[in-house]
Structure formats: structure tokens, C-alpha cells
Design an enzyme around this catalytic site. Structure first.
Site, PDB file in Angstrom:
ATOM      1  N   LYS A 274     -18.329  -2.326   1.885  1.00  0.00           N
ATOM      2  CA  LYS A 274     -18.617  -2.439   0.446  1.00  0.00           C
ATOM      3  C   LYS A 274     -20.086  -2.717   0.197  1.00  0.00           C
ATOM      4  CE  LYS A 274     -14.177  -3.494  -1.659  1.00  0.00           C
ATOM      5  NZ  LYS A 274     -13.391  -4.473  -2.408  1.00  0.00           N
TER       6      LYS A 274
ATOM      7  N   LYS B 218      -9.094   5.802   4.869  1.00  0.00           N
ATOM      8  CA  LYS B 218      -7.918   5.310   4.126  1.00  0.00           C
ATOM      9  C   LYS B 218      -7.945   5.829   2.680  1.00  0.00           C
ATOM     10  CE  LYS B 218      -8.908   1.010   1.953  1.00  0.00           C
ATOM     11  NZ  LYS B 218      -8.780  -0.355   1.622  1.00  0.00           N
TER      12      LYS B 218
ATOM     13  N   LYS C 231      -8.756   4.028  -4.218  1.00  0.00           N
ATOM     14  CA  LYS C 231      -9.021   4.450  -5.599  1.00  0.00           C
ATOM     15  C   LYS C 231     -10.511   4.644  -5.835  1.00  0.00           C
ATOM     16  CE  LYS C 231      -7.253  -0.106  -6.363  1.00  0.00           C
ATOM     17  NZ  LYS C 231      -6.046  -0.779  -6.723  1.00  0.00           N
TER      18      LYS C 231
HETATM   19  P1  TYM Z   1      -5.989  -4.118  -2.513  1.00  0.00           P
HETATM   20  O1  TYM Z   1      -5.942  -4.402  -3.967  1.00  0.00           O
HETATM   21  O2  TYM Z   1      -7.118  -3.299  -1.986  1.00  0.00           O
HETATM   22  O3  TYM Z   1      -4.663  -3.455  -2.031  1.00  0.00           O
HETATM   23  C1  TYM Z   1      -3.383  -4.029  -2.334  1.00  0.00           C
HETATM   24  C2  TYM Z   1      -2.460  -3.798  -1.160  1.00  0.00           C
HETATM   25  O4  TYM Z   1      -2.358  -2.409  -0.867  1.00  0.00           O
HETATM   26  C3  TYM Z   1      -2.625  -2.190   0.519  1.00  0.00           C
HETATM   27  N1  TYM Z   1      -3.280  -0.886   0.674  1.00  0.00           N
HETATM   28  C4  TYM Z   1      -2.855   0.092   1.468  1.00  0.00           C
HETATM   29  N2  TYM Z   1      -1.800   0.170   2.290  1.00  0.00           N
HETATM   30  C5  TYM Z   1      -1.633   1.335   2.972  1.00  0.00           C
HETATM   31  N3  TYM Z   1      -2.483   2.398   2.858  1.00  0.00           N
HETATM   32  C6  TYM Z   1      -3.561   2.348   2.058  1.00  0.00           C
HETATM   33  N4  TYM Z   1      -4.359   3.408   1.945  1.00  0.00           N
HETATM   34  C7  TYM Z   1      -3.788   1.164   1.307  1.00  0.00           C
HETATM   35  N5  TYM Z   1      -4.727   0.784   0.410  1.00  0.00           N
HETATM   36  C8  TYM Z   1      -4.406  -0.476   0.039  1.00  0.00           C
HETATM   37  C9  TYM Z   1      -3.555  -3.339   0.909  1.00  0.00           C
HETATM   38  O5  TYM Z   1      -3.526  -3.578   2.301  1.00  0.00           O
HETATM   39  C10 TYM Z   1      -2.975  -4.480   0.122  1.00  0.00           C
HETATM   40  O6  TYM Z   1      -1.879  -5.055   0.802  1.00  0.00           O
HETATM   41  N6  TYM Z   1      -7.835  -8.379  -0.727  1.00  0.00           N
HETATM   42  C11 TYM Z   1      -6.625  -7.735  -1.153  1.00  0.00           C
HETATM   43  C12 TYM Z   1      -5.944  -8.428  -2.317  1.00  0.00           C
HETATM   44  C13 TYM Z   1      -5.659  -9.879  -2.106  1.00  0.00           C
HETATM   45  C14 TYM Z   1      -4.620 -10.412  -1.310  1.00  0.00           C
HETATM   46  C15 TYM Z   1      -4.725 -11.812  -1.454  1.00  0.00           C
HETATM   47  C16 TYM Z   1      -3.651  -9.833  -0.499  1.00  0.00           C
HETATM   48  C17 TYM Z   1      -6.328 -10.914  -2.686  1.00  0.00           C
HETATM   49  N7  TYM Z   1      -5.757 -12.076  -2.281  1.00  0.00           N
HETATM   50  C18 TYM Z   1      -3.866 -12.667  -0.777  1.00  0.00           C
HETATM   51  C19 TYM Z   1      -2.770 -10.709   0.171  1.00  0.00           C
HETATM   52  C20 TYM Z   1      -2.902 -12.089   0.018  1.00  0.00           C
HETATM   53  C21 TYM Z   1      -6.962  -6.330  -1.597  1.00  0.00           C
HETATM   54  O7  TYM Z   1      -8.077  -6.020  -1.944  1.00  0.00           O
HETATM   55  O8  TYM Z   1      -5.918  -5.493  -1.697  1.00  0.00           O
END
Ligand code: TYM
Length: 334
Positions: free
Chosen positions: A116, A198, A201
Site C-alpha cells: 500500500k 489477488k 476492489k
Molecule cells: P478486507 O476488508 O480487505 O477484506 C475482508 C475479508 O475478505 C478477505 N478477502 C479475500 N479472501 C479471498 N480472496 C480475496 N481475493 C480476498 N480479498 C479479501 C480478507 O482476507 C478479509 O478476511 N484488515 C482486514 C479487516 C479487519 C479485520 C479485523 C479482519 C480489520 N480488523 C479484525 C479480521 C479481524 C481487511 O482489510 O480486510
């Protein structure tokens, strides 16, 4: 929510745009399935979202939509806690304390920070750097046992475990050490245009990514354009990244095994396979889309749910925070 004998699950998702098929398959689709066997706490992490520039009106809209999408995915506010992160002050308060038990060096090694900070090189803010500490605070504020995430969050979870262990060693046993729960099929859904990356969005190419609110025609069109390879066999094999990704997606929405998929499409071309994947994905997203359309019009209901969710989450997490504050030596407020 709180049945003491059950283990506790926590997870979160950023409201930085509509969810992708990756978010859906890798994470949220599974969240509602845990509700009977675990105490579940889920959260829309708007504080994480502002680590990259957001347009305020859009963030507000995306946060409400994300909340409605989670309800539409089957999270039942009577069974689980579902709230918006910035509504619960514990997350920021605990995050500060955990910042002081996290090392600069370990944050510098986070691959998401490296990616990032290269992508948003004009705004490498401190929040982007300490993002994983806030994530650790999210999880540890509830003493979660399990954290369902996609494979891309594994490193952040490892950091949360290290921070918890260090705190426990320094100040005595306080936090539960959380375990990741990573789905077997679909933990890493890849871009349709570059299957070595991966699905995300933030991809500049809209054809790379299926959004869960895309309509049926758009979904099928994007799959038809998916990058594959030059042989014509639908089978899961090293080097066939595009087909492997489509097989993973198809398998996770239909429940079919890779062998079944190979037999189903033997003698047929990639064209047929891509349309079948598109149709299966569109079918599987339809109930979510219908329920979302209904809920997003009912702002009063959404408000009632997120207000109640935040109140309960704050009550729960402030008890844990009080203990943490005492352990680090803060004077108790009268
Ligand atoms: P975020 O918002 O990027 O994504 C949410 C969830 O979706 C999963 N994910 C994917 N899984 C499979 N293939 C993909 N291409 C893909 N893109 C996203 C992510 O692994 C995630 O589970 N930092 C985290 C949000 C967060 C969080 C937390 C998660 C904040 N606090 C505490 C667990 C516990 C994030 O940015 O996810």
C-alpha cells in the site's frame, strides 16, 4: 450473543467500496454459518478504511452499504454482534496501548504496508503503518478465540498473536491468543485479468474484479473476458493460474469437486466453462442482492441494528479494556 461456554469469533471488513467476490467467498459467506456454534462479533472497519484517502460522503454511504450487505449475507443481529468500528471507542483506546507493545521493525515487515505504501506513495500516513495494531485491538478487545479471514490477512493475524503474547509476558496473562480460521477453498480468489494477483476492489481494471452487487449480465461478461491459457483443458494444474482460479470459484459456489468439474467440461471449450462459472456466481449472489435491496431502503432498521450492536460491543469490550488499563498502570477513574 453471549453464551459463556461457546468460543468467540471476531472478524471485520473494510467499507472501501462494494465487497468483491473475493471478500464473499474468502470471508463473509462463511460468517453467518458460525452463528449457532460460536459467539460471533462482526464489524465494519471504517477506521481502517481511512488509512487511505476516502471521500467522506462516499465512505458514509459505503459503510451503511457494507453493514446492510453483512445483514443480507445472513448475519442475524439477534444472534451476533454486528456494529461499525468507529462507534465503539474501545478499539482506538486499546490500539494506543498496543502500539506501545508493538515494534517498529515488525510493522515494517508487513507486506500489505509495503504494497500500500508503494501504491499510495503520496500519502504514507502513520495510520497505514500502524493499521495492523488497530486490527490486533479489534480482535483482542473481545478476547476472540478464532478469526475467520482470507489468506491475505494471515500475516496481520500473526502480528496480533505476537502482540498478545508479548503483552501477556510483560503484564501477566490477559489476552486470549487468537487463531486464524481460513477456508480451504477460496481463501485467495485471484484477479480475473491477472490471476497471479489477488482479486481486489482497488484494481484499476474493472474486469479484474466481480463486485457482489454486479448484475447478472455484468458478471457473465466479466467471466467471459477472464484471462486463461492457450490449452483447452478444464483441469486444476500448476501453471494454469487463470483456470485454477475459475475452478476454485466454481467449486466454492457449487460445492463440486475439481474432479467433477473436469468431467463436466471434458470435451468442451473454455468458453462454455466461463459462462457456467458466471451463471453459477450470479445465481449464488442473487439472494444476497435481493435482500440487500430490501434492507438498504430501511435506514431506520439499519440504525436500530448498528446502534444496539455498538452498545453491546462497547459494554463487552470496555470490561476487557479496564483490565488492560489496570495492568499497564493507569490510575482508575473514580
Ligand atoms: P478486507 O476488508 O480487505 O477484506 C475482508 C475479508 O475478505 C478477505 N478477502 C479475500 N479472501 C479471498 N480472496 C480475496 N481475493 C480476498 N480479498 C479479501 C480478507 O482476507 C478479509 O478476511 N484488515 C482486514 C479487516 C479487519 C479485520 C479485523 C479482519 C480489520 N480488523 C479484525 C479480521 C479481524 C481487511 O482489510 O480486510
Amino acid at each position: 450473543m453471549s453464551e459463556p461456554e461457546k468460543k468467540l469469533i471476531f472478524s471485520g471488513i473494510q467499507p472501501s467500496g462494494t465487497f468483491t467476490l473475493g471478500n464473499y467467498i474468502g470471508a463473509i459467506r462463511n460468517w453467518s454459518t458460525y452463528q449457532d456454534d460460536y459467539n460471533c462479533i462482526y464489524c465494519v472497519v471504517d477506521m481502517h478504511a481511512i488509512t487511505v484517502r476516502q471521500e467522506p460522503a462516499k465512505l458514509r454511504k459505503n459503510t451503511l452499504e457494507a453493514y446492510a450487505l453483512l445483514l443480507a449475507s445472513g448475519i442475524d443481529p439477534e444472534k451476533s454482534l454486528l456494529f461499525i468500528q468507529s462507534h465503539v471507542r474501545t478499539h482506538a483506546e486499546l490500539s494506543w496501548i498496543l502500539n506501545c507493545t508493538t515494534q517498529f521493525g515488525e510493522l515494517s515487515r508487513m507486506t500489505q504496508f509495503k504494497d500500500k505504501s508503494a501504491r499510495y506513495s503520496g500519502d504514507v500516513n502513520a495510520g497505514l503503518f500502524t493499521y495492523p495494531v488497530l486490527m490486533a485491538a479489534d480482535i483482542l478487545a473481545y478476547n476472540a478465540d478464532f478469526v475467520p479471514v482470507g489468506a491475505d490477512q494471515k500475516q496481520h493475524l500473526e502480528l496480533a498473536r505476537n502482540v498478545a503474547q508479548r503483552f501477556n509476558q510483560r503484564y501477566s496473562e490477559t489476552f486470549t491468543i487468537p487463531e486464524p480460521l481460513i477456508t480451504k477453498v477460496g481463501a485467495r480468489v485471484m484477479s480475473l485479468q491477472d490471476p497471479t494477483k489477488k482479486m481486489s476492489k482497488s484494481d484499476d481494471n474493472p474486469n479484474a474484479c466481480i463486485l457482489v452487487l454486479d448484475d447478472r449480465d455484468t458478471i457473465i461478461r466479466k467471466f467471459k473476458r477472464a484471462v486463461t491459457d492457450s490449452d483447452a483443458e478444464v483441469c486444476y494444474r500448476e501453471g494454469k493460474d487463470g483456470i485454477n482460479n475459475l475452478m476454485t470459484i466454481y467449486s466454492s459456489v457449487t460445492g463440486k469437486s475439481y474432479d467433477d468439474i473436469t468431467s463436466e467440461f471434458s470435451g468442451k471449450g473454455y468458453g462454455d466453462f466461463k459462462i457456467a462459472v458466471g451463471e453459477a456466481v450470479a445465481d449464488s449472489l442473487k439472494p444476497l442482492q435481493d435482500e440487500f435491496s430490501r434492507l438498504i431502503g430501511d435506514k431506520a432498521y439499519l440504525k436500530e441494528c448498528y446502534t444496539k450492536g455498538a452498545e453491546a460491543a462497547e459494554r463487552y469490550s470496555q470490561r476487557i479494556l479496564k483490565k488492560v488499563q489496570r495492568k499497564v498502570g493507569f490510575v482508575e477513574k473514580g
